[in-house]
Design a protein around this motif. Sequence first.
Motif, PDB file in Angstrom:
ATOM      1  N   PHE A 159      22.160  43.057 -20.135  1.00  0.00           N
ATOM      2  CA  PHE A 159      22.445  41.641 -19.881  1.00  0.00           C
ATOM      3  C   PHE A 159      22.056  41.258 -18.460  1.00  0.00           C
ATOM      4  N   ASP A 160      22.421  42.097 -17.485  1.00  0.00           N
ATOM      5  CA  ASP A 160      22.092  41.782 -16.099  1.00  0.00           C
ATOM      6  C   ASP A 160      20.589  41.776 -15.878  1.00  0.00           C
ATOM      7  N   ALA A 161      19.879  42.714 -16.509  1.00  0.00           N
ATOM      8  CA  ALA A 161      18.423  42.736 -16.375  1.00  0.00           C
ATOM      9  C   ALA A 161      17.816  41.438 -16.891  1.00  0.00           C
ATOM     10  N   VAL A 162      18.257  41.011 -18.055  1.00  0.00           N
ATOM     11  CA  VAL A 162      17.743  39.770 -18.640  1.00  0.00           C
ATOM     12  C   VAL A 162      18.116  38.580 -17.768  1.00  0.00           C
ATOM     13  N   ASN A 163      19.351  38.538 -17.278  1.00  0.00           N
ATOM     14  CA  ASN A 163      19.776  37.436 -16.419  1.00  0.00           C
ATOM     15  C   ASN A 163      18.987  37.378 -15.114  1.00  0.00           C
ATOM     16  N   HIS A 164      18.494  38.528 -14.654  1.00  0.00           N
ATOM     17  CA  HIS A 164      17.705  38.572 -13.425  1.00  0.00           C
ATOM     18  C   HIS A 164      16.211  38.350 -13.681  1.00  0.00           C
ATOM     19  N   GLY A 165      15.836  38.142 -14.945  1.00  0.00           N
ATOM     20  CA  GLY A 165      14.462  37.796 -15.243  1.00  0.00           C
ATOM     21  C   GLY A 165      13.572  38.946 -15.661  1.00  0.00           C
ATOM     22  N   TYR A 166      14.147  40.142 -15.844  1.00  0.00           N
ATOM     23  CA  TYR A 166      13.353  41.280 -16.298  1.00  0.00           C
ATOM     24  C   TYR A 166      13.336  41.335 -17.822  1.00  0.00           C
ATOM     25  N   THR A 167      12.295  41.943 -18.371  1.00  0.00           N
ATOM     26  CA  THR A 167      12.264  42.250 -19.799  1.00  0.00           C
ATOM     27  C   THR A 167      12.885  43.623 -19.985  1.00  0.00           C
ATOM     28  N   ALA A 168      13.898  43.725 -20.827  1.00  0.00           N
ATOM     29  CA  ALA A 168      14.578  44.998 -21.067  1.00  0.00           C
ATOM     30  C   ALA A 168      14.003  45.659 -22.312  1.00  0.00           C
ATOM     31  N   VAL A 169      13.716  46.954 -22.193  1.00  0.00           N
ATOM     32  CA  VAL A 169      13.307  47.767 -23.331  1.00  0.00           C
ATOM     33  C   VAL A 169      14.350  48.858 -23.503  1.00  0.00           C
ATOM     34  N   VAL A 170      14.897  48.990 -24.709  1.00  0.00           N
ATOM     35  CA  VAL A 170      15.938  49.976 -24.992  1.00  0.00           C
ATOM     36  C   VAL A 170      15.434  50.959 -26.041  1.00  0.00           C
ATOM     37  N   PRO A 171      15.191  52.219 -25.660  1.00  0.00           N
ATOM     38  CA  PRO A 171      14.912  53.235 -26.675  1.00  0.00           C
ATOM     39  C   PRO A 171      16.231  53.570 -27.393  1.00  0.00           C
ATOM     40  N   ALA A 172      16.336  53.175 -28.644  1.00  0.00           N
ATOM     41  CA  ALA A 172      17.623  53.218 -29.338  1.00  0.00           C
ATOM     42  C   ALA A 172      18.207  54.614 -29.448  1.00  0.00           C
ATOM     43  N   ASP A 173      17.351  55.631 -29.489  1.00  0.00           N
ATOM     44  CA  ASP A 173      17.832  56.999 -29.603  1.00  0.00           C
ATOM     45  C   ASP A 173      17.951  57.690 -28.250  1.00  0.00           C
ATOM     46  N   ALA A 174      17.916  56.925 -27.162  1.00  0.00           N
ATOM     47  CA  ALA A 174      18.109  57.465 -25.818  1.00  0.00           C
ATOM     48  C   ALA A 174      19.310  56.817 -25.144  1.00  0.00           C
ATOM     49  N   ILE A 175      20.205  56.223 -25.954  1.00  0.00           N
ATOM     50  CA  ILE A 175      21.491  55.745 -25.468  1.00  0.00           C
ATOM     51  C   ILE A 175      22.572  56.281 -26.406  1.00  0.00           C
ATOM     52  N   ALA A 176      23.793  56.359 -25.920  1.00  0.00           N
ATOM     53  CA  ALA A 176      24.881  56.894 -26.747  1.00  0.00           C
ATOM     54  C   ALA A 176      26.191  56.211 -26.388  1.00  0.00           C
ATOM     55  N   GLY A 177      27.081  56.170 -27.386  1.00  0.00           N
ATOM     56  CA  GLY A 177      28.419  55.634 -27.193  1.00  0.00           C
ATOM     57  C   GLY A 177      29.351  56.254 -28.211  1.00  0.00           C
ATOM     58  N   VAL A 178      30.594  55.838 -28.185  1.00  0.00           N
ATOM     59  CA  VAL A 178      31.586  56.355 -29.137  1.00  0.00           C
ATOM     60  C   VAL A 178      32.362  55.183 -29.739  1.00  0.00           C
ATOM     61  N   PRO A 179      32.758  55.348 -31.031  1.00  0.00           N
ATOM     62  CA  PRO A 179      32.413  56.423 -31.956  1.00  0.00           C
ATOM     63  C   PRO A 179      30.932  56.369 -32.325  1.00  0.00           C
ATOM     64  N   PRO A 180      30.426  57.404 -33.043  1.00  0.00           N
ATOM     65  CA  PRO A 180      28.988  57.485 -33.311  1.00  0.00           C
ATOM     66  C   PRO A 180      28.389  56.262 -33.984  1.00  0.00           C
ATOM     67  N   ASP A 181      29.149  55.610 -34.861  1.00  0.00           N
ATOM     68  CA  ASP A 181      28.581  54.472 -35.581  1.00  0.00           C
ATOM     69  C   ASP A 181      28.598  53.181 -34.764  1.00  0.00           C
ATOM     70  N   TYR A 182      29.179  53.246 -33.552  1.00  0.00           N
ATOM     71  CA  TYR A 182      29.231  52.042 -32.730  1.00  0.00           C
ATOM     72  C   TYR A 182      27.863  51.708 -32.140  1.00  0.00           C
ATOM     73  N   THR A 183      27.137  52.738 -31.718  1.00  0.00           N
ATOM     74  CA  THR A 183      25.861  52.494 -31.042  1.00  0.00           C
ATOM     75  C   THR A 183      24.867  51.731 -31.908  1.00  0.00           C
ATOM     76  N   PRO A 184      24.601  52.171 -33.150  1.00  0.00           N
ATOM     77  CA  PRO A 184      23.651  51.394 -33.962  1.00  0.00           C
ATOM     78  C   PRO A 184      24.124  49.969 -34.231  1.00  0.00           C
ATOM     79  N   ALA A 185      25.452  49.782 -34.346  1.00  0.00           N
ATOM     80  CA  ALA A 185      25.968  48.422 -34.553  1.00  0.00           C
ATOM     81  C   ALA A 185      25.743  47.561 -33.319  1.00  0.00           C
ATOM     82  N   MET A 186      25.972  48.132 -32.141  1.00  0.00           N
ATOM     83  CA  MET A 186      25.728  47.403 -30.896  1.00  0.00           C
ATOM     84  C   MET A 186      24.255  47.041 -30.760  1.00  0.00           C
ATOM     85  N   ILE A 187      23.389  47.994 -31.079  1.00  0.00           N
ATOM     86  CA  ILE A 187      21.954  47.729 -30.978  1.00  0.00           C
ATOM     87  C   ILE A 187      21.535  46.618 -31.938  1.00  0.00           C
TER      88      ILE A 187
END
Length: 216
Positions: A159-187
Motif C-alpha cells: 500500500f505504501d509503495a503504491v501511495n508513493h507512486g511506485y508499481t508494486a510486484v508481488v511474487p505470490a509464492d515468495a511471501i508468507a503469513g498465518v494461517p496458511p490459507d490466509y495468504t492466498p486469500a489476501m493476495i
Amino acid sequence: MPSYEQLSELLEPRTTVLMTVECQQGVVGPDSALPELARQARSSGALANVARLVAAAHQGGIQVIHAIAERRPDGRGANRNARLFHAAERLPVRQLSGSAAVRVAAPIEVTEEDFVVRRLHGLSPLAGTEVDALLRNLGCRTLIVTGVSANVAIPNTVFDAVNHGYTAVVPADAIAGVPPDYTPAMIRNTLALVATVATTDEVLACLAPRHRAPRP
C-alpha cells in the motif's frame, strides 16, 4: 497473471528494486519469536523463493534492500498503540538492535551492494524511514515486495509503495503469513487489486541478466 512481455517491461533492471521484508532470524529463523510464521515461511517454500530472487537480483544487477524491524532494549521510539506491539514486548525472542535476531536469515545472501534498512517503529518499511528517499535516488519505478508477513507488513509495504507512486510486484509464492490459507486469500482479494501478482519463476525469467545502461 501478467504476460512475460508485460512483466518484463515492469522489471527493467535500471528502475527495479527488490525488497525483502522482515526476513530476519528472529522472525523466520530456527529460533523465531513467531514459530508458526517461521514454519510456514519455510515449509511453503516462500523463504527459499526469496533467496532465489535475491540471488537473481544480484546476478542481474538489480538493487536489493533488506528491511529489518527491530527495537532498542529500552523500547524507546517503538509504537505502543496496537495489540501487536504489546504482544511483541512479551515474546521470548525480541528483535533487539545488534542481536542475532535482526540479522538477515539464511538462505538469503547479503552483499556489499545491498542496503539493510532498519526501523524502530511502525508496520511498514516505507513509512517514516529512509527507504522512499533511497528508492527515488536509485531511480526506482518498480518495487518487488517479498517476505513476511502477509498478515501485516507485506500489505502495508505494498500500500505504501503504491501511495508513493511506485508499481508494486508481488511474487505470490515468495511471501508468507498465518494461517496458511490466509495468504492466498489476501493476495486474491486485496493485493491483486493494487499490485502486479506473479510467481517467483515468472519474475526470475525477467530478472535474467540483459544488456543495460548504468543505473542513474
